[in-house]
Design a protein around this motif. Sequence first.
Motif, short mmCIF file in Angstrom:
data_model
loop_
_atom_site.label_atom_id
_atom_site.label_comp_id
_atom_site.label_asym_id
_atom_site.label_seq_id
_atom_site.Cartn_x
_atom_site.Cartn_y
_atom_site.Cartn_z
N UNK A 329 3.48 -2.84 40.65
CA UNK A 329 2.20 -3.47 41.02
C UNK A 329 2.58 -3.60 42.87
N UNK A 330 3.79 -3.78 42.85
CA UNK A 330 4.11 -4.06 44.55
C UNK A 330 3.94 -2.77 45.13
N UNK A 331 4.49 -1.62 44.67
CA UNK A 331 4.05 -0.29 45.18
C UNK A 331 2.64 0.17 45.33
N UNK A 332 1.71 -0.42 44.54
CA UNK A 332 0.50 -0.38 44.63
C UNK A 332 -0.12 -1.08 45.77
N UNK A 333 0.44 -2.43 46.02
CA UNK A 333 -0.25 -3.30 46.95
C UNK A 333 0.11 -2.40 48.33
N UNK A 334 1.14 -1.60 48.53
CA UNK A 334 1.57 -1.22 49.80
C UNK A 334 0.94 -0.05 49.91
N UNK A 335 0.79 0.94 48.84
CA UNK A 335 -0.09 2.24 48.95
C UNK A 335 -1.40 2.47 49.38
N UNK A 336 -2.01 0.97 49.25
CA UNK A 336 -3.45 1.03 49.74
C UNK A 336 -3.75 1.44 50.99
N UNK A 337 -2.51 1.39 51.93
CA UNK A 337 -2.68 1.69 53.40
C UNK A 337 -2.76 3.08 53.48
N UNK A 338 -2.28 3.91 52.65
CA UNK A 338 -2.19 5.31 52.70
C UNK A 338 -3.28 6.34 52.27
#
Length: 338
Positions: A329-338
């Motif tokens: 879920x943390x990785x998903x939150x960050x990945x939205x920028x890519x």
Amino acid sequence: MSATIHHLGGTGRAPSLDAMFQLVAADLNHVNSVILERMQSEVALIPELAGHLIAGGGKRMRPMLTLACARLLDYGGTRHHKLAAAVEFIHTATLLHDDVVDMSGLRRGRRTANIIWGNPASVLVGDFLFSRSFELMVEDGSLKALRVLSRASAIIAEGEVNQLTAQRRIETSEDQYLDIITAKTAALFAAACQIAAVVAERDESVEQALDAYGRNLGIAFQLIDDAIDYASDAETMGKGVGDDFRDGKVTLPVILAVARGSDEERGFWRDAMEGRRSSDDDLAHATRLLRAHNAIDDTIERARHYGQRAIDALGPFPAGKAKSALVEAVEFAISRAY
């Protein structure tokens, strides 16, 4: 050693909330039933307007966090269903009020409730949902759960007022900005996670660990939102691109660009944030300045830092599906920028 945020692509697929959704699917059905039942009213406009937003493509991320954290603690009861619904009602109420304050026209790619039904109806239905959330907390019977969620509601409102006073002021400091997003976004993430420890009757250290996980995830989530407002298109964002720019919201990318820019650039930012430069060309110029000073990349990097802190907070918990889903879920939150 704790897990770390993978550089995207390292796992062969983009991070998503799918693992969390699958983990909590059965519980989420119960939560959705509570949400559907409690947003009903004999006043037809209330379920119509509330349903527009509640059924409007939201990921249910906050209630899913409550459910996933309960799973992490091997909680076998059902108290978390009503509390997760209360979390979603608090979130939806704040969105209804936010859209009125911001005069927003789009939310998740659809017209906002205030555009369709008007500001008074949106504010009042938001009030109704807040009241419903408190009914659900009281029904749970735990003063501690009531304290955690009611405190979060107050902090969210404080954050929104703080943001209002900072609006259009390029003097806003990084510390004030962090205070704003910690209150308006991260407080509910933190409470959503912490109440799982409350219903599972775990000790203070477990509550604090889940609070730290949710709080840092919430900060990372908002930092990414603020970065992609300048680096995305309306389809990805689900709202108008450059809304923050036109609303004069002084977010971290702007704060960094102002600090690193020339006097001439600071003059542009002042004009822009005060509403005198708000055309598409001005937005394009703003985005160029942000990129020239690495303000968007550095905001994303800051989000990764808070994301890592969220993952580190899960250190004491045993490995398993729940922990993996919370890390992703943390990785998903960050990945939205890519």
